[in-house]
Design a protein around this motif. Sequence first.
Motif, PDB file in Angstrom:
ATOM      1  N   ILE A 165       3.010  -8.509  24.770  1.00  0.00           N
ATOM      2  CA  ILE A 165       2.202  -8.035  23.645  1.00  0.00           C
ATOM      3  C   ILE A 165       0.896  -8.821  23.554  1.00  0.00           C
ATOM      4  O   ILE A 165      -0.189  -8.237  23.378  1.00  0.00           O
ATOM      5  N   LEU A 166       0.970 -10.142  23.701  1.00  0.00           N
ATOM      6  CA  LEU A 166      -0.231 -10.966  23.625  1.00  0.00           C
ATOM      7  C   LEU A 166      -1.155 -10.699  24.809  1.00  0.00           C
ATOM      8  O   LEU A 166      -2.385 -10.668  24.659  1.00  0.00           O
ATOM      9  N   THR A 167      -0.567 -10.486  25.987  1.00  0.00           N
ATOM     10  CA  THR A 167      -1.379 -10.229  27.177  1.00  0.00           C
ATOM     11  C   THR A 167      -2.140  -8.915  27.050  1.00  0.00           C
ATOM     12  O   THR A 167      -3.347  -8.843  27.324  1.00  0.00           O
ATOM     13  N   LEU A 198      -7.902 -15.952  18.902  1.00  0.00           N
ATOM     14  CA  LEU A 198      -6.763 -15.872  19.818  1.00  0.00           C
ATOM     15  C   LEU A 198      -5.556 -16.583  19.215  1.00  0.00           C
ATOM     16  O   LEU A 198      -4.432 -16.077  19.280  1.00  0.00           O
ATOM     17  N   PHE A 199      -5.786 -17.747  18.611  1.00  0.00           N
ATOM     18  CA  PHE A 199      -4.709 -18.492  17.963  1.00  0.00           C
ATOM     19  C   PHE A 199      -4.142 -17.714  16.778  1.00  0.00           C
ATOM     20  O   PHE A 199      -2.928 -17.562  16.635  1.00  0.00           O
ATOM     21  N   VAL A 200      -5.034 -17.196  15.915  1.00  0.00           N
ATOM     22  CA  VAL A 200      -4.584 -16.442  14.733  1.00  0.00           C
ATOM     23  C   VAL A 200      -3.822 -15.188  15.150  1.00  0.00           C
ATOM     24  O   VAL A 200      -2.750 -14.882  14.612  1.00  0.00           O
ATOM     25  N   GLY A 201      -4.374 -14.454  16.117  1.00  0.00           N
ATOM     26  CA  GLY A 201      -3.693 -13.242  16.587  1.00  0.00           C
ATOM     27  C   GLY A 201      -2.334 -13.544  17.177  1.00  0.00           C
ATOM     28  O   GLY A 201      -1.356 -12.817  16.943  1.00  0.00           O
ATOM     29  N   SER A 202      -2.236 -14.621  17.948  1.00  0.00           N
ATOM     30  CA  SER A 202      -0.955 -15.007  18.549  1.00  0.00           C
ATOM     31  C   SER A 202       0.056 -15.356  17.469  1.00  0.00           C
ATOM     32  O   SER A 202       1.234 -14.976  17.557  1.00  0.00           O
ATOM     33  N   CYS A 203      -0.382 -16.074  16.439  1.00  0.00           N
ATOM     34  CA  CYS A 203       0.515 -16.408  15.328  1.00  0.00           C
ATOM     35  C   CYS A 203       1.078 -15.142  14.685  1.00  0.00           C
ATOM     36  O   CYS A 203       2.286 -15.032  14.452  1.00  0.00           O
ATOM     37  N   ILE A 204       0.193 -14.191  14.412  1.00  0.00           N
ATOM     38  CA  ILE A 204       0.614 -12.984  13.687  1.00  0.00           C
ATOM     39  C   ILE A 204       1.537 -12.123  14.536  1.00  0.00           C
ATOM     40  O   ILE A 204       2.641 -11.753  14.107  1.00  0.00           O
ATOM     41  N   TYR A 205       1.112 -11.791  15.764  1.00  0.00           N
ATOM     42  CA  TYR A 205       1.915 -10.879  16.584  1.00  0.00           C
ATOM     43  C   TYR A 205       3.254 -11.495  16.963  1.00  0.00           C
ATOM     44  O   TYR A 205       4.291 -10.817  16.946  1.00  0.00           O
ATOM     45  N   ALA A 206       3.260 -12.779  17.301  1.00  0.00           N
ATOM     46  CA  ALA A 206       4.514 -13.433  17.680  1.00  0.00           C
ATOM     47  C   ALA A 206       5.455 -13.529  16.485  1.00  0.00           C
ATOM     48  O   ALA A 206       6.670 -13.334  16.621  1.00  0.00           O
ATOM     49  N   VAL A 238      11.585 -16.197  10.205  1.00  0.00           N
ATOM     50  CA  VAL A 238      10.344 -16.834  10.650  1.00  0.00           C
ATOM     51  C   VAL A 238       9.975 -17.922   9.644  1.00  0.00           C
ATOM     52  O   VAL A 238      10.393 -17.879   8.483  1.00  0.00           O
ATOM     53  N   CYS A 239       9.182 -18.893  10.100  1.00  0.00           N
ATOM     54  CA  CYS A 239       8.714 -19.959   9.224  1.00  0.00           C
ATOM     55  C   CYS A 239       7.354 -20.438   9.721  1.00  0.00           C
ATOM     56  O   CYS A 239       6.954 -20.140  10.855  1.00  0.00           O
ATOM     57  N   LEU A 240       6.664 -21.184   8.878  1.00  0.00           N
ATOM     58  CA  LEU A 240       5.280 -21.539   9.155  1.00  0.00           C
ATOM     59  C   LEU A 240       5.137 -22.391  10.410  1.00  0.00           C
ATOM     60  O   LEU A 240       4.278 -22.110  11.260  1.00  0.00           O
ATOM     61  N   ASP A 241       5.963 -23.441  10.547  1.00  0.00           N
ATOM     62  CA  ASP A 241       5.770 -24.337  11.700  1.00  0.00           C
ATOM     63  C   ASP A 241       6.034 -23.626  13.022  1.00  0.00           C
ATOM     64  O   ASP A 241       5.331 -23.849  14.016  1.00  0.00           O
ATOM     65  N   HIS A 242       7.025 -22.719  13.049  1.00  0.00           N
ATOM     66  CA  HIS A 242       7.278 -21.969  14.279  1.00  0.00           C
ATOM     67  C   HIS A 242       6.147 -20.969  14.561  1.00  0.00           C
ATOM     68  O   HIS A 242       5.796 -20.737  15.722  1.00  0.00           O
ATOM     69  N   SER A 243       5.580 -20.387  13.495  1.00  0.00           N
ATOM     70  CA  SER A 243       4.463 -19.463  13.690  1.00  0.00           C
ATOM     71  C   SER A 243       3.260 -20.181  14.297  1.00  0.00           C
ATOM     72  O   SER A 243       2.595 -19.652  15.197  1.00  0.00           O
ATOM     73  N   LEU A 244       2.983 -21.394  13.813  1.00  0.00           N
ATOM     74  CA  LEU A 244       1.881 -22.176  14.377  1.00  0.00           C
ATOM     75  C   LEU A 244       2.180 -22.556  15.830  1.00  0.00           C
ATOM     76  O   LEU A 244       1.277 -22.560  16.684  1.00  0.00           O
ATOM     77  N   PHE A 245       3.448 -22.855  16.107  1.00  0.00           N
ATOM     78  CA  PHE A 245       3.853 -23.157  17.485  1.00  0.00           C
ATOM     79  C   PHE A 245       3.642 -21.946  18.385  1.00  0.00           C
ATOM     80  O   PHE A 245       3.147 -22.062  19.520  1.00  0.00           O
ATOM     81  N   TRP A 246       3.998 -20.756  17.879  1.00  0.00           N
ATOM     82  CA  TRP A 246       3.749 -19.516  18.626  1.00  0.00           C
ATOM     83  C   TRP A 246       2.259 -19.347  18.902  1.00  0.00           C
ATOM     84  O   TRP A 246       1.849 -18.896  19.972  1.00  0.00           O
ATOM     85  N   GLY A 247       1.430 -19.698  17.913  1.00  0.00           N
ATOM     86  CA  GLY A 247      -0.008 -19.569  18.100  1.00  0.00           C
ATOM     87  C   GLY A 247      -0.526 -20.436  19.230  1.00  0.00           C
ATOM     88  O   GLY A 247      -1.342 -20.000  20.057  1.00  0.00           O
ATOM     89  N   VAL A 248      -0.040 -21.676  19.285  1.00  0.00           N
ATOM     90  CA  VAL A 248      -0.438 -22.585  20.372  1.00  0.00           C
ATOM     91  C   VAL A 248       0.032 -22.040  21.715  1.00  0.00           C
ATOM     92  O   VAL A 248      -0.735 -22.023  22.702  1.00  0.00           O
ATOM     93  N   ALA A 271      -0.086 -10.353   2.437  1.00  0.00           N
ATOM     94  CA  ALA A 271       0.775  -9.873   3.522  1.00  0.00           C
ATOM     95  C   ALA A 271       0.248  -8.556   4.082  1.00  0.00           C
ATOM     96  O   ALA A 271       0.203  -8.352   5.304  1.00  0.00           O
ATOM     97  N   GLY A 272      -0.180  -7.657   3.198  1.00  0.00           N
ATOM     98  CA  GLY A 272      -0.730  -6.383   3.652  1.00  0.00           C
ATOM     99  C   GLY A 272      -2.024  -6.553   4.428  1.00  0.00           C
ATOM    100  O   GLY A 272      -2.273  -5.852   5.419  1.00  0.00           O
ATOM    101  N   THR A 273      -2.858  -7.508   3.984  1.00  0.00           N
ATOM    102  CA  THR A 273      -4.120  -7.764   4.684  1.00  0.00           C
ATOM    103  C   THR A 273      -3.878  -8.278   6.097  1.00  0.00           C
ATOM    104  O   THR A 273      -4.464  -7.796   7.070  1.00  0.00           O
ATOM    105  N   VAL A 274      -2.989  -9.260   6.208  1.00  0.00           N
ATOM    106  CA  VAL A 274      -2.705  -9.860   7.522  1.00  0.00           C
ATOM    107  C   VAL A 274      -2.039  -8.846   8.451  1.00  0.00           C
ATOM    108  O   VAL A 274      -2.476  -8.636   9.591  1.00  0.00           O
ATOM    109  N   LEU A 275      -0.979  -8.198   7.948  1.00  0.00           N
ATOM    110  CA  LEU A 275      -0.266  -7.218   8.778  1.00  0.00           C
ATOM    111  C   LEU A 275      -1.156  -6.023   9.102  1.00  0.00           C
ATOM    112  O   LEU A 275      -1.157  -5.524  10.238  1.00  0.00           O
TER     113      LEU A 275
END
Length: 316
Positions: free
Chosen positions: A50-52, A65-73, A106-116, A293-297
């Motif tokens: 999905i990210l690719t 790229l970081f923000v998009g990766s956080c959201i999609y992941a 899902v949780c915040l720290d894992h979402s940030l990890f997904w972004g990285v 949530a609606g804005t981000v999604l």
Amino acid sequence: MTRLLFLFFTYAFLGWVLETVLVTLKQKKVVNRGFLNGPLCMIYGITAIILTVGLTSLKDNIFFLFVGSCIYATVTELLAGKFLEKYYHGRWWDYSKKKFNFDGYVCLDHSLFWGVLGVIVVKWLNPVLNRFYNANVPILMHTLMWILLAILVLDILGTTSVLLKANDQERYNESNKRIAKFTAGLRAKISSVVERRILRAYPLSPELQEKKGKSRVFAEGCGFYKLFWLFMVGGLIGDLVETVFCRITIGRWMSRSSVVWGPFSIVWGLGFALFTAILYQHRKKSDSFLFIAGTVLGGAFEYLCSVFTEMVFGTI
């Protein structure tokens, strides 16, 4: 197709290695992580694809790229967790005890990890893997990918069979509940017919008049029927709104339908149904929460739809 399969299997394997090492260090024993028997964590492979596909054009913009990766992941992890729990009756992970979690999936720290990880995958790992793929004989890579895909399908079928067998008793109990629910529904319908007849014959019966006044709800909750009609109504409303908006801002009428002939926008319809399915159980939270949530999604959804239509139909 085979290039995407190559990336899928590579990242699914690397994800399995990462998960296994982390859990082994934590539990002081070797643990085979993942839903399958083989050394693959499918969610890593799916997320990487999905990210690719969706974010490669942002590889030179680290922030987005970081923000998009956080959201999609994060959304992928949320949907995967709900799917596994619904159809395989189990939670493969639970973040309920962590701060800033959502449904425990899902949780915040894992979402940030997904972004990285997303930045690393799209910006640095993908070019290396693509060069490796191109350096090999095409027929060899094609054959290997299809063999691995066949093995993956067999693994999924085998795992599913075992899990369904383990849940036979639970399914049996659920079947009994459905039979009891059907019986109760049938009894209620028969009772309703009798009540209407009595009301016509004896219209002043206070007990039955009170029952008649109670409202009956069709498809209570957030089920398939409501999501389907949200998709249909949302697609029509979206097309009409965009048509009027373009008439006001541009000064001419134009068709705003997605990829169909009639006045219907698939993007709007999917958005109505998808966001409702994800946020329905949080509908009583504050307006600001639902707005954010609606804005981000919504932004992530619209961007991915735009990338998809440009790749598949060559249109913007």
